[in-house]
Design a protein around this motif. Structure first.
Motif, PDB file in Angstrom:
ATOM      1  N   ALA A  25       0.871  -1.182   0.000  1.00  0.00           N
ATOM      2  CA  ALA A  25       0.000   0.000   0.000  1.00  0.00           C
ATOM      3  C   ALA A  25       0.904   1.228   0.000  1.00  0.00           C
ATOM      4  CB  ALA A  25      -0.902  -0.001   1.233  1.00  0.00           C
ATOM      5  N   ILE A  33      -4.841   6.050  -1.079  1.00  0.00           N
ATOM      6  CA  ILE A  33      -3.951   4.935  -0.792  1.00  0.00           C
ATOM      7  C   ILE A  33      -4.026   3.998  -1.993  1.00  0.00           C
ATOM      8  CG2 ILE A  33      -3.457   2.965   0.702  1.00  0.00           C
ATOM      9  CD1 ILE A  33      -4.808   4.523   2.967  1.00  0.00           C
ATOM     10  N   ILE A  35      -3.157   0.450  -3.678  1.00  0.00           N
ATOM     11  CA  ILE A  35      -2.843  -0.932  -3.333  1.00  0.00           C
ATOM     12  C   ILE A  35      -2.339  -1.629  -4.601  1.00  0.00           C
ATOM     13  CG2 ILE A  35      -3.702  -3.104  -2.364  1.00  0.00           C
ATOM     14  CD1 ILE A  35      -3.990  -0.738  -0.428  1.00  0.00           C
TER      15      ILE A  35
END
Length: 70
Positions: A25, A33, A35
């Motif tokens: 992340a 964020i 991922i």
């Protein structure tokens, strides 16, 4: 004190790996964020973007806040 250089990507403020390093992340200097699935590859160009978490609301209650991501 020498300035630390970000070795992953310039502009990434925070990052976290999962237990087996198959996902990471990344938090750029935004309210998102990112991922990624790394496929155990050190080459970032081979990583697959799985999800982008964005801030949808912030709830302030007394002296702490709760960040809700979607």
């Amino acid at each position: 004190m020498a300035k630390q250089i970000n070795r992953i990507l310039p502009g990434i403020t925070t990052y976290a790996w999962n237990g087996d390093c198959s996902r990471v992340a990344l938090c750029p200097q935004t309210r998102e964020i990112l991922i990624f699935e790394t496929n155990m590859q050190p080459d970032i160009s081979k990583w697959k973007l799985l999800q982008v978490l964005k801030e949808v609301c912030t709830i302030y209650n007394n002296s702490f806040s709760i960040l809700v991501m979607s």
